[in-house]
Design a protein around this motif. Sequence first.
Motif, mmCIF file in Angstrom:
data_model
loop_
_atom_site.group_PDB
_atom_site.id
_atom_site.type_symbol
_atom_site.label_atom_id
_atom_site.label_comp_id
_atom_site.label_asym_id
_atom_site.label_seq_id
_atom_site.Cartn_x
_atom_site.Cartn_y
_atom_site.Cartn_z
ATOM 1 N N LEU A 122 46.425 52.812 44.079
ATOM 2 C CA LEU A 122 45.844 51.419 44.074
ATOM 3 C C LEU A 122 44.954 51.183 44.995
ATOM 4 N N ILE A 123 43.565 50.449 44.558
ATOM 5 C CA ILE A 123 42.529 50.003 45.286
ATOM 6 C C ILE A 123 42.624 48.390 45.249
ATOM 7 N N LEU A 124 42.521 47.740 46.369
ATOM 8 C CA LEU A 124 42.345 46.229 46.464
ATOM 9 C C LEU A 124 40.836 45.891 46.820
ATOM 10 N N THR A 125 40.357 45.058 46.021
ATOM 11 C CA THR A 125 39.062 44.197 46.480
ATOM 12 C C THR A 125 39.175 42.989 46.809
ATOM 13 N N PRO A 126 38.266 42.337 47.576
ATOM 14 C CA PRO A 126 38.307 40.817 47.991
ATOM 15 C C PRO A 126 38.628 39.740 46.973
ATOM 16 N N ARG A 127 39.825 38.994 47.191
ATOM 17 C CA ARG A 127 39.960 38.056 46.290
ATOM 18 C C ARG A 127 39.028 37.195 45.698
ATOM 19 N N TYR A 128 37.956 36.811 46.591
ATOM 20 C CA TYR A 128 36.894 35.926 46.317
ATOM 21 C C TYR A 128 35.844 36.604 45.332
ATOM 22 N N GLU A 129 36.040 37.935 45.208
ATOM 23 C CA GLU A 129 34.988 38.605 44.173
ATOM 24 C C GLU A 129 35.446 38.586 43.045
ATOM 25 N N PHE A 130 36.771 38.394 42.772
ATOM 26 C CA PHE A 130 37.383 38.073 41.444
ATOM 27 C C PHE A 130 37.547 39.453 40.634
ATOM 28 N N LEU A 131 37.729 39.422 39.514
ATOM 29 C CA LEU A 131 37.726 40.829 38.611
ATOM 30 C C LEU A 131 36.499 41.332 38.608
ATOM 31 N N LYS A 132 35.195 40.643 38.940
ATOM 32 C CA LYS A 132 33.888 41.275 39.005
ATOM 33 C C LYS A 132 34.133 42.392 39.991
ATOM 34 N N GLY A 133 34.548 41.929 41.302
ATOM 35 C CA GLY A 133 34.381 42.903 42.310
ATOM 36 C C GLY A 133 35.100 44.083 42.061
ATOM 37 N N ALA A 134 36.377 43.953 41.262
ATOM 38 C CA ALA A 134 37.347 45.067 40.848
ATOM 39 C C ALA A 134 36.360 45.943 40.064
ATOM 40 N N ARG A 135 35.705 45.413 39.012
ATOM 41 C CA ARG A 135 34.908 46.130 38.292
ATOM 42 C C ARG A 135 33.962 47.124 38.651
ATOM 43 N N LEU A 136 33.204 46.206 39.576
ATOM 44 C CA LEU A 136 32.021 47.061 40.286
ATOM 45 C C LEU A 136 32.742 48.335 41.012
ATOM 46 N N LYS A 137 33.643 47.910 41.783
ATOM 47 C CA LYS A 137 34.252 49.232 42.701
ATOM 48 C C LYS A 137 34.690 50.468 41.627
ATOM 49 N N ALA A 138 35.480 49.933 40.438
ATOM 50 C CA ALA A 138 35.850 51.093 39.773
ATOM 51 C C ALA A 138 34.571 51.901 39.149
#
Length: 326
Positions: A122-138
């Motif tokens: 599991l990798i966590l991304t900043p909450r203020y980036e919403f799901l977009k931030g998680a997608r960019l990291k993936a």
Amino acid sequence: MQNKTTVKWYGNPNPKTNLNEIGNTSIILIKYPNCCPILAKAEYLNPTGSHKDRAILKIIQSLEKENKINPGKTTLVDYTSGNDGASLAFIGKEKGYKTISVMPENMTIERKDQIKQQGGELILTPRYEFLKGARLKAEQLVKENKNYYLINQSDNPLNVVAFKDLGIEFVDFLTKEQIEPKVFVGAIGTGASTSGICSILKDKYKSIFCVGFEPLEAATTFSQKYNISAGIKEHKLIGTGPGKVAVNTNVKLLDYIELIRSFDTNSLELTEGDKLLKELNLSCGRTSKAAIYLAKKCAEMLGENNGCILTVFYDAGWKYFSEDKK
């Protein structure tokens, strides 16, 4: 005249545990006084507690047939608000894959723990980036590692195909019981479940009215359909309102979009939905609370002896306990 609420199960009311049990979930028939029946698919009974098991299994099986992924060699990656990640970890482990789920840090503890308990990274991304931030990291992870494969739930057309199967299950049941559906109520997140189900229902029942719902705080599909500007804020209707209209969302299939206030778990729709589920002795998540709330409103409008309302109970209530009990 009926003066009390009745509930009838078609199928096993117990949770599933095995990979080969995914899908073909039970149907719950709910009849409120002076209302037409509500038929709800109990997707929360799938092995990881959500409808996402269908999508991930369908995607992995298809990728294996095309020799695009291989157990023991390929690492499967996806961005998620939790349910997709849990399904990926569980099914990946069963099939011999390492998995990585990228998720905004503000999702519930239960969702984070479930992914790790299933053996997923599991990798966590900043909450203020919403799901977009998680997608960019993936996407970054996959770009940097040649043996990583992005499931890409929001854009993968196999996600929609998986939920066409659910739509077919609805049709088979309705045909057998000789029931005419009038309305379908479904959540809008990646858009795949509601789009897949509605495509099957509208093909079979030309007059069915499809209602989608998403959070008021992230009303991107509503904004596109009605050409109204809408901002994006943090919300509590986890699994919906990802901050963009996903490729898998077929807005044309939606006859109406309802907005759910979800700035906190005490909003009217979620509070009333919670009461309705508890009265039925069901423990389901927030999207299911919104679903039963809207389904009951539709059933009241149609009244007795006027077809039925279809909906989905998406995930299990235990995935939210740490927040909902505060």
